[in-house]
Design a protein around this motif. Sequence first.
Motif, PDB file in Angstrom:
ATOM      1  N   HIS A 104      -4.980  -0.529   5.899  1.00  0.00           N
ATOM      2  CA  HIS A 104      -5.169  -0.172   7.168  1.00  0.00           C
ATOM      3  C   HIS A 104      -5.844  -1.116   8.538  1.00  0.00           C
ATOM      4  O   HIS A 104      -5.265  -1.748   9.146  1.00  0.00           O
ATOM      5  CB  HIS A 104      -5.536   1.201   7.293  1.00  0.00           C
ATOM      6  N   HIS A 126       0.677  -1.095  -0.158  1.00  0.00           N
ATOM      7  CA  HIS A 126      -0.016   0.036  -0.050  1.00  0.00           C
ATOM      8  C   HIS A 126       0.749   1.290   0.085  1.00  0.00           C
ATOM      9  O   HIS A 126       1.623   1.452   0.861  1.00  0.00           O
ATOM     10  CB  HIS A 126      -0.824  -0.003   1.117  1.00  0.00           C
ATOM     11  N   HIS A 128       1.374   5.414  -2.109  1.00  0.00           N
ATOM     12  CA  HIS A 128       0.816   6.486  -3.117  1.00  0.00           C
ATOM     13  C   HIS A 128       1.856   7.233  -3.909  1.00  0.00           C
ATOM     14  O   HIS A 128       2.593   7.772  -3.185  1.00  0.00           O
ATOM     15  CB  HIS A 128      -0.197   7.276  -2.349  1.00  0.00           C
ATOM     16  N   ASP A 181       2.544   2.864   2.973  1.00  0.00           N
ATOM     17  CA  ASP A 181       1.649   4.063   2.889  1.00  0.00           C
ATOM     18  C   ASP A 181       2.397   5.055   2.143  1.00  0.00           C
ATOM     19  O   ASP A 181       3.610   4.918   1.869  1.00  0.00           O
ATOM     20  CB  ASP A 181       0.942   4.708   4.154  1.00  0.00           C
TER      21      ASP A 181
HETATM   22 ZN   LIG Z   1      -3.038   5.491   1.920  1.00  0.00          ZN
END
Ligand SMILES: [Zn+2]
Length: 532
Positions: free
Chosen positions: A310, A96, A98, A361
């Motif tokens: 999450h 995960h 971005h 993340d």
């Molecule tokens: Zn995220």
Amino acid sequence: MDPIRRNILATGAAATAMAAASRVFAQQAGQGGAATLVIRGGIVHSVDNPRGEARDIVVKGDTIADIVAPGSVTNVDAEFLDAARRLVVPGLINAHTHSHGGLSKGVGDLWSLELLLNAAPWIGGSRRAEDKYLAALINAIEHVEKGSTACYDLFFEFPTPTLEGIEAVASAYEKVGLRAVIAPMVADLTFYQSVPGLIEALPEDARPHASELRMSSADASLAALRMIAKRWSYPADRLRLGIAPTIPQHCTREFMIGCRDIAREHNVAMQSHVSEPRYLSASSFRFAGMSMTETMDACGIVGPWFSAAHAVWINDKDMVLLAGKGAQVAHNPGSNLRLGSGVAAVREYVRHGIPVGIGTDGSASSDNQNMFEAMRLAAFVSRIRGQPPQEWISTGEAFGMATEGSARVLGMQDFIGRIAKGYKADLVLIDLDSVNYVPLNNATNQLVFAEDGTAVDKVLIGGRLVVSGGRAIGIDRAALARQAGEAVERLSALNADARRFAESIEPMISNFCRGLADDEAIHRLHRDIPAR
Ligand SMILES: [Zn+2]
């Protein structure tokens, strides 16, 4: 000439790097079929063996053809890569992230998720395709230099995804060689619209702007996703499309169902942020009358193609649901700590049979793409939940989550995540002379507890050498730093008004969401909100 190759030649990378890279490019150009590469003299890591095992790895094309006794390959046509004093581990896989965060590391400090969402318009606004490329390139370089060979990228464009933006990200990944799922992160409601009562709670002079902000309509975003899915032409084992309705409360049900239909029609993976901070979990019960997991299931999204990122505040019913439908969790312990979201109940996920991958993340919420650190934090946070040591996440489990577990989240478990015959040659060569391994007591414990990415020497993805001497190959670092600095300066000026607005309402946003998280009426009504 291929621009990647031209760059490699231009930067004068190490001779071994050039030889191996040329070999792969020759193969790609169809000049000579599947060449053989032998990674010779290394110690192949195994969770079951504290010191690993001396083995040579035979790579044909992009795939591991064999794992053999040291020195047993005598093929004179083979190329050899010296792995003496190197521990060979499978590439780590980030479940995960971005890519748009590549330009945003270090932009915030005392931010909870709601403050990050409030700041999103100025952090990521006004970007051109070259900014999107640059952010993804920075992320990809960090990934490979810190031992990751694949990632699941929830890439955001405001107000709607574009083919140009996706292609910019894909070309950054192609340049570095990183494998990825690129999932446009979409919503048809803004953050301000997603929390009922929030706009009304803002000061009068802030309400017009907060209420006028709009995402693209559901129809426009679905049309864009459909077009991107139809035109997707990258090799499925290198770059895959995914679809990411960002957070259930940021999407109308009709929109989520539309996303699901496109995802199922094109057989692509889905991922969403589920029950990340407590205020979102509580607001789901308050406004939808059910948990976020149940909301997504009601839209037909929860299935083997789906992963919940999450999942901090999910309850036992949610876990039964995720396990029963074959869905996975992408655990992001660094981001959960950084944003104060909470500590996920990973032992319980595992006990329910939910496959767990590990992610960092984005760099706006955890500031690096270091999967060694993410593994370490996954092991550490499992130990502060008051459970006995036998319930903690062991180093072997954390390593398995960051490799095979994350591969499952990407839907690539059949060909990445392991060093095994038939699997892609996504390999990291760790320098055993690094102080992180002196002395070598237990390789798995030291990979998880001591490694910080500094011992990564070489990285191969699909047999192609992408990192040598700890540095990504073919990257002009000075030009990269200059371009990133110029982009940040230009974007800061363009987004200055948005920043002023966001900062002016930070205390109200924080208070409102904290109130929602602690709303006793919600907790009385829905006793199944976990009390972690
Ligand atoms: Zn995220």
